[in-house]
Design a protein around this motif. Structure first.
Motif, mmCIF file in Angstrom:
data_model
loop_
_atom_site.group_PDB
_atom_site.id
_atom_site.type_symbol
_atom_site.label_atom_id
_atom_site.label_comp_id
_atom_site.label_asym_id
_atom_site.label_seq_id
_atom_site.Cartn_x
_atom_site.Cartn_y
_atom_site.Cartn_z
ATOM 1 N N UNK A 79 -12.654 25.275 55.890
ATOM 2 C CA UNK A 79 -12.225 26.663 55.840
ATOM 3 C C UNK A 79 -12.779 27.396 57.056
ATOM 4 N N UNK A 80 -11.948 28.163 57.732
ATOM 5 C CA UNK A 80 -12.407 28.961 58.864
ATOM 6 C C UNK A 80 -12.882 30.309 58.332
ATOM 7 N N UNK A 81 -14.136 30.634 58.578
ATOM 8 C CA UNK A 81 -14.704 31.917 58.182
ATOM 9 C C UNK A 81 -14.815 32.773 59.434
ATOM 10 N N UNK A 82 -13.913 33.745 59.570
ATOM 11 C CA UNK A 82 -13.878 34.621 60.740
ATOM 12 C C UNK A 82 -14.665 35.887 60.440
ATOM 13 N N UNK A 83 -15.641 36.179 61.281
ATOM 14 C CA UNK A 83 -16.477 37.364 61.100
ATOM 15 C C UNK A 83 -15.877 38.508 61.903
ATOM 16 N N UNK A 84 -15.578 39.611 61.224
ATOM 17 C CA UNK A 84 -15.046 40.813 61.865
ATOM 18 C C UNK A 84 -16.210 41.756 62.071
ATOM 19 N N UNK A 85 -16.570 41.985 63.338
ATOM 20 C CA UNK A 85 -17.750 42.789 63.665
ATOM 21 C C UNK A 85 -17.389 44.252 63.846
ATOM 22 N N UNK A 86 -18.287 45.116 63.412
ATOM 23 C CA UNK A 86 -18.150 46.559 63.659
ATOM 24 C C UNK A 86 -18.631 46.855 65.063
ATOM 25 N N UNK A 87 -18.057 47.864 65.674
ATOM 26 C CA UNK A 87 -18.521 48.305 66.983
ATOM 27 C C UNK A 87 -19.771 49.143 66.843
ATOM 28 N N UNK A 88 -20.531 49.258 67.909
ATOM 29 C CA UNK A 88 -21.735 50.088 67.889
ATOM 30 C C UNK A 88 -21.342 51.547 67.699
ATOM 31 N N UNK A 89 -22.101 52.249 66.925
ATOM 32 C CA UNK A 89 -21.870 53.669 66.714
ATOM 33 C C UNK A 89 -20.932 54.003 65.576
ATOM 34 N N UNK A 90 -20.305 53.013 64.946
ATOM 35 C CA UNK A 90 -19.416 53.289 63.813
ATOM 36 C C UNK A 90 -20.263 53.536 62.573
ATOM 37 N N UNK A 91 -20.133 54.732 61.997
ATOM 38 C CA UNK A 91 -20.935 55.076 60.830
ATOM 39 C C UNK A 91 -20.074 55.199 59.570
ATOM 40 N N UNK A 92 -18.880 55.716 59.707
ATOM 41 C CA UNK A 92 -17.999 55.939 58.560
ATOM 42 C C UNK A 92 -17.020 54.772 58.428
ATOM 43 N N UNK A 93 -16.185 54.828 57.396
ATOM 44 C CA UNK A 93 -15.177 53.792 57.193
ATOM 45 C C UNK A 93 -14.153 53.838 58.322
ATOM 46 N N UNK A 94 -13.921 52.686 58.933
ATOM 47 C CA UNK A 94 -12.933 52.559 60.001
ATOM 48 C C UNK A 94 -12.185 51.253 59.763
ATOM 49 N N UNK A 95 -10.852 51.292 59.879
ATOM 50 C CA UNK A 95 -10.072 50.074 59.774
ATOM 51 C C UNK A 95 -10.280 49.288 61.063
ATOM 52 N N UNK A 96 -10.731 48.044 60.927
ATOM 53 C CA UNK A 96 -11.034 47.220 62.085
ATOM 54 C C UNK A 96 -9.844 46.305 62.395
ATOM 55 N N UNK A 97 -9.627 46.022 63.676
ATOM 56 C CA UNK A 97 -8.530 45.101 64.027
ATOM 57 C C UNK A 97 -8.882 43.674 63.638
ATOM 58 N N UNK A 98 -7.860 42.903 63.293
ATOM 59 C CA UNK A 98 -8.069 41.507 62.935
ATOM 60 C C UNK A 98 -8.006 40.733 64.187
#
Length: 113
Positions: free
Chosen positions: A94-113
């Motif tokens: 199984x491929x486990x892809x980690x979606x990282x948050x950018x620096x400075x993001x504090x609130x909920x943000x939809x991240x690109x896949x």
């Protein structure tokens, strides 16, 4: 997608099934879920809130891959990094892809896949 949520537990529940999530400052339980691209539930597990995301994901992903043989890719947040990525690839195929948050993001943000 795999993720978890810490929730406060009522005093009705025994102390052995609760824990303290230091990251969220919540005393209670943590629910771990795996969903498909439509948001349909593939697997769920409830633990004490002090259970780490990696440890719970290790067990839950094993159960989900046993039940859903066609599963090839799971996306996760930064809580599932480390040796879990290699374990998923070598043991669970199984491929486990980690979606990282950018620096400075504090609130909920939809991240690109």
């Amino acid at each position: 997608m795999i993720d978890s949520q810490s929730v406060r537990a009522d005093a009705v529940f025994g102390a052995d099934s609760q824990g303290f999530d230091g990251g969220k400052l919540i005393n209670g339980r943590k629910r771990h879920v795996v969903v498909d691209t439509l948001g349909l539930l593939l697997g769920v597990m409830v633990t004490a809130a002090d259970t780490g995301d990696r440890a719970a994901a290790h067990v839950l992903l094993g159960q989900v891959t046993d039940a859903h043989h066609r599963l090839e890719l799971v996306r996760a947040d930064g809580g599932c990094t480390g040796n879990l990525v290699e374990h998923c690839l070598t043991v669970l195929a199984l491929v486990l892809a980690i979606v990282e948050r950018g620096d400075g993001m504090r609130a909920f943000v939809v991240l690109p896949l």
